[in-house]
Scaffold this active site. Structure first.
Site, PDB file in Angstrom:
ATOM      1  N   GLU A  76      10.607  44.639 -36.591  1.00 52.03           N
ATOM      2  CA  GLU A  76      11.615  43.532 -35.816  1.00 52.03           C
ATOM      3  C   GLU A  76      11.045  42.977 -37.384  1.00 52.03           C
ATOM      4  OE1 GLU A  76      10.399  39.895 -32.561  1.00 52.03           O
ATOM      5  OE2 GLU A  76       9.484  41.910 -32.523  1.00 52.03           O
ATOM      6  N   ASP A  77      10.352  42.705 -38.153  1.00 47.69           N
ATOM      7  CA  ASP A  77       9.569  42.012 -38.848  1.00 47.69           C
ATOM      8  C   ASP A  77      10.061  42.380 -41.121  1.00 47.69           C
ATOM      9  OD1 ASP A  77       8.975  39.466 -36.726  1.00 47.69           O
ATOM     10  OD2 ASP A  77       6.718  41.048 -37.393  1.00 47.69           O
TER      11      ASP A  77
END
Length: 697
Positions: A76-77
């Site tokens: 996600e990051d």
């Protein structure tokens, strides 16, 4: 923050067989991927996944879960991908990480829609593997512990509300009460800061005034049980501020009116000792009627077991007492995580699938983001009652549940068919609320269907989702019925009869699911008559050419790109018609042959002069050749010639070239105005049930 060797040592303590190299690789991977990223607190970002992994080690979870916790934010990051994780750490870890990872933020989505879609993904992932939920709960717990570092108050409130509404109840439903209580407390502090501060202050004041009263009561309980030869461990505590605030809100009382602020836990050696201890306490102190609950003989759906009672101590002081065995306590505090079974072959612990099936059914039934969030909150709400079927099957429901909620809890089909109910043998209305221990019999009818009015009194998410879905299906069926009548009127205006094949093709062209979807689209005016006709028979809505414009006597063909006086002829191999892209082949002392640009003859590499040609402006009419495969049955040719006639195409030749029962292959020469005219005829032929195949020859 846990150091690399500390994390590995923790895992090796309870799982000596764990792959130390793989754990080290995962730790290094998350540190490298998150790099210089910072959290709102200013700490390195990788400290968060490391702490989440530490929470997982406290629950003694398996190696794959620990690695998933370390990697859960990388996709996600950071620039990490699921494929890369699968390559480095295996398919199990990749699947778990994908389940925990939020969906990519889509700008057109509202905040609630994004929340709903992420929740939908989480619920579906945890239905496959509940370890996804365990990591997600630990992730949320650590985020709540550091929530105060986020400067934006609206963001803090949104996260706290989501925690209170979704994640704390989910923790309760899998029996992780320690996680639930801490999440509730931290969320309450953010959502109701004044109430939190007031209650916390009053508790501190009582604590200073008591001077060790909690310890004194705990000692008195232990002494009374020791005299009865029951060996126990007793601990006392104050209820936390959120629990007190919730009770004040439910009972509409002030803090001073709450008399059972203190709670005590009695741990015994065996389940039998629990009942012995209960008897001793009830003989020693007065029991408060209506406050006794036996969750040992009737456990909660998450597996929770304990005896709950309330007693009046000296000076009319009320106190709550929970009695359980040490093994029950271990399972109660960490629920699903405490008796995890994946190491023994991946089976899901018993008692954890019923409510999860309900959640997945809600995911399927919910119409939009608001419905999904509403139904899910209802489905995982905590306060429960117990009711039984006439055969003794137990069902747990939220407080305030009705006979309709009970029917849907047993089975969706039973809820849909419900017309009445008996509670404890007495006929009652379907809206009647249930009490603990009720025996409920649902009366059903094959012709019954859910009523929209039921939404006014049902309380479970499963019931609301099922009723809304059934009502929408009924409305949809009524609209589809109207659409079916309109469809018949539309097909009457087509140039020929159409069958199932044409309808199936139209459904694909319109990107619909099935015939019912088509009828609903027509009935709800999402499709115009013209769109339907064109989908059924492509070209059927175009203006037909006037026969005089291209009849044999009037036909005029001119070709651009020829020098003056140069003759031409249309090739018999490809039968070009106006609108085709064309090319000319010039041989010595012969007319120029005009071919379509994709004619197979040209692919033979003919060694002649090629001319770039185009149709003249006033060109109308030519002969096109079709190859048709027809079903060999009476009336087939008549239906095909009717299509030619209704499309104003003159047949100049029709020959059967092959018979292969039950089919016959024909070559047909047609006089047509142009390519659009010929294409329209092909579309009509392909829509006919008499035609198996129709192509240009």
């Amino acid at each position: 923050m846990l150091r690399q060797y500390e994390l590995v040592e923790r895992v090796k303590e309870y799982a000596p067989e764990a792959d130390e190299a793989l754990l080290n690789r995962a730790y290094v991977y998350t540190v490298q991927k998150h790099g210089t990223q910072k959290r709102a607190s200013g700490d390195p970002y990788f400290s968060h996944p490391v702490e989440v992994a530490g929470l997982m080690t406290e629950l003694k979870l398996d190696q794959q879960t620990i690695i998933t916790a370390l990697l859960h934010d990388t996709v996600e990051d950071t620039l990490a991908t699921i494929d890369e994780i699968e390559k480095l750490f295996g398919p199990d870890v990749a699947r778990l990480v994908d389940g925990v990872t939020k969906l990519s933020k889509i700008e057109v989505m509202t905040e609630s829609e994004r929340a709903a879609e992420n929740l939908r993904k989480l619920l579906l992932a945890m239905s496959e593997d509940l370890r996804v939920l365990l990591v997600k709960l630990a992730d949320r717990l650590h985020n709540m512990r550091t929530l105060h570092f986020i400067k934006n108050p609206e963001k803090r409130e949104r996260i706290a509300r989501e925690t209170m509404d979704i994640y704390a109840p989910l923790a309760e439903r899998v029996g992780m009460y320690e996680y639930m209580r801490e999440m509730q407390l931290l969320a309450f502090e953010q959502l109701e800061p004044e109430a939190y501060a007031t209650i916390a202050g009053r508790l501190a004041q009582i604590r200073s005034q008591e001077g060790g009263q909690v310890d004194a009561i705990a000692f008195a309980i232990k002494q009374a049980l020791a005299e009865a030869d029951v060996n126990v461990e007793v601990t006392g505590r104050e209820k936390h501020p959120y629990s007190i605030w919730k009770k004040m809100a439910e009972r509409h009382v002030t803090f001073e009116q709450i008399t059972d602020i203190m709670a005590f836990r009695v741990l015994t050696e065996t389940p039998d000792d629990c009942y012995r201890a209960l008897g001793v306490l009830h003989q020693t102190w007065q029991m408060i009627p209506g406050r006794f609950k036996d969750y040992i003989s009737t456990p909660k759906s998450n597996g929770y077991k304990s005896l709950h009672t309330a007693l009046i101590y000296e000076n009319s002081m009320r106190m709550e007492v929970q009695i359980r065995s040490r093994e029950m306590h271990r399972l109660n505090e960490f629920g699903l995580a405490a008796h995890w079974a994946y190491k023994q072959g991946g089976s899901r612990p018993d008692g954890q699938v019923g409510w999860l099936r309900d959640l997945i059914e809600i995911v399927d039934a919910s119409h939009d983001a608001e419905e999904l969030l509403e139904h899910t909150k209802l489905a995982i709400y905590q306060d429960r009652i117990f009711a039984f079927t006439p055969k003794g099957a137990l069902h747990q429901l939220p407080k305030g549940s009705t006979a309709v909620d009970f029917a849907y809890a047993v089975h969706t089909d039973l809820g849909n068919a419900a017309v009445g109910a008996k509670i404890n043998g007495r006929h009652v209305p379907l809206r009647s609320q249930l009490a603990n221990g009720d025996v409920v019999e649902i009366i059903k009818s094959e012709v019954s269907e859910p009523q929209l009015s039921w939404l006014g009194f049902v309380v479970t998410g499963k019931a609301r989702a099922a009723i809304r879905r059934a009502v929408r299906a009924k409305e949809r069926a009524e609209v589809a019925e109207i659409g079916s009548k309109l469809f018949d009127e539309i097909t009457d205006r087509l140039p020929q009869r159409i069958g199932k094949k044409a309808i199936d093709s139209a459904i694909k062209r319109l990107d619909l699911r099935d015939e019912e979807d088509l009828m609903f689209a027509i009935g709800s005016a999402r499709l115009s008559d013209r769109e339907v006709m064109e989908a059924l028979v492509p070209g059927s809505t175009a203006e037909l050419p006037q026969e005089a414009e291209w009849s044999r006597s009037e036909r005029a063909i001119s070709i651009k790109g020829l020098t003056a006086g140069m003759g031409f002829e249309l090739a018999e191999c490809c039968h070009p018609v106006p609108g085709d892209r064309i090319v000319g082949l010039r041989r010595p002392d012969k007319k120029v042959e005009v071919h379509t640009i994709d004619c197979l003859t040209l692919a033979n590499g003919i060694d002649v002069d090629w001319l770039d040609l185009s149709w003249g402006e006033r060109t109308t009419g030519a002969v096109g050749r079709l190859r048709l495969v027809l079903y060999n049955r009476p009336g087939t040719l008549a239906e095909v010639t009717q299509i030619f006639a209704s499309n104003r195409a003159n047949v100049t030749s029709l020959n059967m070239v092959q018979r292969d029962d039950p089919f016959g292959t024909y070559e047909v020469d047609l006089e047509v105005a142009d390519l659009a005219h010929l294409t329209r005829i092909l579309g009509a032929l392909r829509a006919s049930e008499a035609v198996s195949e129709a192509i240009r020859a």
